[in-house]
Write a protein that holds these residues in place. Structure first.
Motif, PDB file in Angstrom:
ATOM      1  N   MET A   1       0.846  -1.208   0.000  1.00 26.45           N
ATOM      2  CA  MET A   1       0.000   0.000   0.000  1.00 26.45           C
ATOM      3  C   MET A   1       0.882   1.258   0.000  1.00 26.45           C
ATOM      4  N   LYS A   2       0.443   2.286  -0.674  1.00 29.04           N
ATOM      5  CA  LYS A   2       1.231   3.522  -0.741  1.00 29.04           C
ATOM      6  C   LYS A   2       1.329   4.132   0.651  1.00 29.04           C
ATOM      7  N   LYS A   3       2.562   4.579   0.984  1.00 28.39           N
ATOM      8  CA  LYS A   3       2.745   5.258   2.264  1.00 28.39           C
ATOM      9  C   LYS A   3       2.789   6.760   2.038  1.00 28.39           C
ATOM     10  N   ILE A   4       2.142   7.507   2.899  1.00 29.02           N
ATOM     11  CA  ILE A   4       2.253   8.960   2.826  1.00 29.02           C
ATOM     12  C   ILE A   4       2.614   9.517   4.208  1.00 29.02           C
ATOM     13  N   ALA A   5       3.212  10.701   4.193  1.00 29.78           N
ATOM     14  CA  ALA A   5       3.449  11.441   5.437  1.00 29.78           C
ATOM     15  C   ALA A   5       2.783  12.800   5.275  1.00 29.78           C
ATOM     16  N   ILE A   6       2.227  13.307   6.356  1.00 24.92           N
ATOM     17  CA  ILE A   6       1.658  14.653   6.329  1.00 24.92           C
ATOM     18  C   ILE A   6       2.771  15.653   6.624  1.00 24.92           C
ATOM     19  N   GLY A   7       2.910  16.655   5.767  1.00 18.82           N
ATOM     20  CA  GLY A   7       3.858  17.745   6.024  1.00 18.82           C
ATOM     21  C   GLY A   7       3.081  19.006   6.351  1.00 18.82           C
ATOM     22  N   ILE A   8       3.427  19.653   7.458  1.00 19.00           N
ATOM     23  CA  ILE A   8       2.725  20.876   7.886  1.00 19.00           C
ATOM     24  C   ILE A   8       3.727  22.017   7.986  1.00 19.00           C
ATOM     25  N   ASP A   9       3.415  23.132   7.345  1.00 21.36           N
ATOM     26  CA  ASP A   9       4.270  24.319   7.399  1.00 21.36           C
ATOM     27  C   ASP A   9       3.480  25.426   8.078  1.00 21.36           C
ATOM     28  N   ILE A  10       3.856  25.749   9.302  1.00 18.67           N
ATOM     29  CA  ILE A  10       3.120  26.759  10.067  1.00 18.67           C
ATOM     30  C   ILE A  10       3.789  28.115   9.925  1.00 18.67           C
ATOM     31  N   GLY A  11       3.084  29.069   9.358  1.00 17.40           N
ATOM     32  CA  GLY A  11       3.573  30.439   9.269  1.00 17.40           C
ATOM     33  C   GLY A  11       2.658  31.352  10.068  1.00 17.40           C
ATOM     34  N   GLY A  12       3.064  32.586  10.242  1.00 16.38           N
ATOM     35  CA  GLY A  12       2.266  33.527  11.019  1.00 16.38           C
ATOM     36  C   GLY A  12       0.920  33.816  10.365  1.00 16.38           C
TER      37      GLY A  12
ATOM     38  N   ASN B   1      -0.451  31.770   7.570  1.00 18.58           N
ATOM     39  CA  ASN B   1      -1.119  30.615   7.011  1.00 18.58           C
ATOM     40  C   ASN B   1      -0.457  29.327   7.485  1.00 18.58           C
ATOM     41  N   THR B   2      -1.270  28.274   7.640  1.00 21.26           N
ATOM     42  CA  THR B   2      -0.724  26.948   7.891  1.00 21.26           C
ATOM     43  C   THR B   2      -1.026  26.100   6.660  1.00 21.26           C
ATOM     44  N   ALA B   3       0.015  25.713   5.933  1.00 24.11           N
ATOM     45  CA  ALA B   3      -0.170  24.892   4.738  1.00 24.11           C
ATOM     46  C   ALA B   3       0.196  23.466   5.085  1.00 24.11           C
ATOM     47  N   PHE B   4      -0.563  22.500   4.567  1.00 31.13           N
ATOM     48  CA  PHE B   4      -0.221  21.109   4.850  1.00 31.13           C
ATOM     49  C   PHE B   4      -0.610  20.240   3.662  1.00 31.13           C
ATOM     50  N   GLY B   5       0.022  19.078   3.571  1.00 30.67           N
ATOM     51  CA  GLY B   5      -0.247  18.219   2.436  1.00 30.67           C
ATOM     52  C   GLY B   5       0.148  16.794   2.727  1.00 30.67           C
ATOM     53  N   ALA B   6      -0.327  15.889   1.871  1.00 31.15           N
ATOM     54  CA  ALA B   6       0.048  14.473   1.951  1.00 31.15           C
ATOM     55  C   ALA B   6       1.181  14.270   0.957  1.00 31.15           C
ATOM     56  N   VAL B   7       2.311  13.767   1.452  1.00 30.30           N
ATOM     57  CA  VAL B   7       3.536  13.677   0.650  1.00 30.30           C
ATOM     58  C   VAL B   7       3.969  12.215   0.570  1.00 30.30           C
ATOM     59  N   ASP B   8       4.289  11.748  -0.642  1.00 29.24           N
ATOM     60  CA  ASP B   8       4.725  10.351  -0.738  1.00 29.24           C
ATOM     61  C   ASP B   8       6.245  10.240  -0.555  1.00 29.24           C
ATOM     62  N   GLU B   9       6.753   9.016  -0.677  1.00 28.82           N
ATOM     63  CA  GLU B   9       8.171   8.798  -0.363  1.00 28.82           C
ATOM     64  C   GLU B   9       9.116   9.415  -1.382  1.00 28.82           C
ATOM     65  N   GLU B  10       8.578   9.808  -2.555  1.00 27.54           N
ATOM     66  CA  GLU B  10       9.402  10.486  -3.562  1.00 27.54           C
ATOM     67  C   GLU B  10       9.319  12.011  -3.425  1.00 27.54           C
TER      68      GLU B  10
END
Lengths: 334, 334
Positions: free
Chosen positions: A1-12, A14-23
């Motif tokens: 099964m595909k693995k993903i990690a959530i990446g979160i970038d917190i700024g003053g 905006n908070t941007a986040f996404g599902a990122v694969d191993e590549e």
């Protein structure tokens, strides 16, 4: 099964986040206004709304997946504790608040998100360190064990990697190259001191240099028609592109300052490469050429003509999302 | 059976070496004049004589033992290659030599000693890094994973430890804090540049500061009776002890310079402690007090009042011998 990690970038803002694969591909992304939660008392709502927004994002993924963990890049994010500690622009005291004990402004977001998502691994570091890990896993520092990333945004952030590991320091806050003092008694810095590198080399620093040059030199410049509070780094970049003499000199001096500071950093950690990242770095040769020239001119001989000066190798629209997710992939790869 | 490691400290004048046990005790020591082998062509004899001298030392040990390895601290010693690379004061070209190709001045002493002693592990690093590992294994940095050692001798050397590992850098030469430029256009340095920290903060640097102060100030001073070429750091220390105003101010300014440079180094690596080592550090409070005051006064707020400033914790007469041997014990302990 595909693995993903959530990446979160917190700024003053905006908070941007996404599902990122191993590549390092961002499969889906979303965001939440950080500015809607300005006060200390708003923080619990922020965590609840961020958790819900992540669940929504995960629910929207059109393929089966397994979530390996969550990586967070945040101002004053402490890698050792997983907490955002006394951030300058986040979750402040209410005006007039009597109990202004800064110990109340420690936000253990990593533990809280881990608890909300069934105990999955959550790792946090500051935004510059997250970009650094991103370059190591997905970008132009792949395979390198000793390098430096300098992020040129509103301020100047940095991440140092030595022996293949991020230098976090005893307290988790290492890598503040932007606050090395390059001009004792120089420009006032937001940190309360004077002459820090980021007051010269950053999007705001280059605007201050433009003002200084308009005071010093007699050359005509389109920048003289712009009110200082309207001036931004992109305008200076465009003017330099068009051959404006003040703007061209502005980039030269900025590169000169940065190059000298990098030569000193090299004598301490002797990296294979230095990567320049962030808005100002997009100016390309206008910044890289004078930076490289000054770095080599001021370099101690054993290090001369050895250290590569490279642009970022991360091509996502918001490079901070794969950068934050890379905290998880780095850990899983050991 | 008792295990010992050989520690070798190579200086321009003398090569000191000893058998060191796992607790850092020097069981026996001896030395060889480095100065008797000044030329490139003398190097093979140096290796042969050093090998023989080590055998003699081992033969003299009055107890059964096993030799775990050899650690070497040497100027320009490269941890990555085990070679002494283009040392300034060792094994020079013969005057008038035509083929002055610096690639001929790379001395793979680690491999040569390993071959001479049945393939035992031999590790090399520069003298400051050897002292750093010594402090980690036997001294005041025991148990620390992030710290800096500054050695104040003729020059200023340093070793940085991050995440429990020595920061050697891509090329093996990291840690040259003495060559961070603290005064652009300042004092001429042996490295060919100007304003390096070690031209101000070292045994020779403090003598230069004394001359500068005698030029600047009107105060009487016993130092005014000493010819500049006779002046040494110990005389300044003794004069300061006796209350001589020039000598007292001399230590204050030296500490001030060092403290500012340390504050900048802290923003990069955020250490738990900084250890001051070497001759000048023996001046004690005269140096430590102004250094600590300047470091804290110039420290960025997240790092303030956190970083310990400590003396060396190695009590051997020649601390560099257990320091070099510690390279082996560090490796065996993982």
């Amino acid at each position: 099964m595909k693995k993903i990690a959530i990446g979160i970038d917190i700024g003053g803002t905006n908070t941007a986040f996404g599902a990122v694969d191993e590549e390092g591909c961002v499969c889906a992304e979303s965001n939440l206004s950080t500015r809607r939660y300005p006060l200390l008392d708003d923080y619990p709502d922020y965590v609840a709304d961020l958790t819900a927004a992540i669940r929504t994002l995960l629910g929207s993924l059109p393929f089966p997946f397994e979530t390996a963990g969550i990586g967070i890049g945040a101002p004053n994010g402490n890698y050792r504790t997983g907490a955002i500690e006394q951030p300058v622009n986040l979750w402040k005291f209410r005006p007039g608040e009597i109990d202004r004990d800064e110990r109340r402004r420690i936000f253990p977001l990593a533990d809280e998100l881990s608890a909300a998502f069934d105990g999955i691994p959550v790792r946090m570091t500051n935004d510059a360190n997250a970009s650094t890990i991103g370059e190591m896993i997905f970008g132009n520092a792949r395979g390198m064990r000793d390098f430096i990333v300098v992020t040129l945004g509103t301020g100047l952030g940095s991440g140092f990697v030595a022996n293949g590991e991020l230098v976090c320091g005893h307290d988790g806050f290492a890598g503040e190259l932007g606050h090395v003092v390059v001009e004792p008694g120089g420009r006032c810095c937001g940190c309360g001191r004077r002459g820090c590198l980021e007051t010269y080399v950053s999007a705001t620093g280059i605007c201050r240099t433009a003002l200084e040059l308009m005071a010093e030199l007699n050359e005509p410049s389109t920048l003289r028609g712009i009110a200082p509070q309207e001036l931004d780094a992109r305008m200076i970049s465009e003017a330099a592109e068009a051959g404006d003499p003040i703007a061209v000199e502005c980039f030269r001096r900025t590169g000169e300052r940065l190059g000298r500071a990098l030569a000193d950093a090299v004598t301490i950690t002797s990296p294979e490469a230095i990567l320049l990242f962030g808005g100002l770095a997009k100016a390309g040769a206008k910044l890289f050429d004078p930076t490289r020239a000054a770095m080599e001119a001021h370099m101690m001989y054993p290090f001369r003509n050895k250290v590569k000066l490279l642009p970022s190798g991360i091509r996502a629209t918001n490079a901070a999302i794969p950068g934050a997710a890379a905290l998880i992939w780095k850990e899983l790869r050991g």
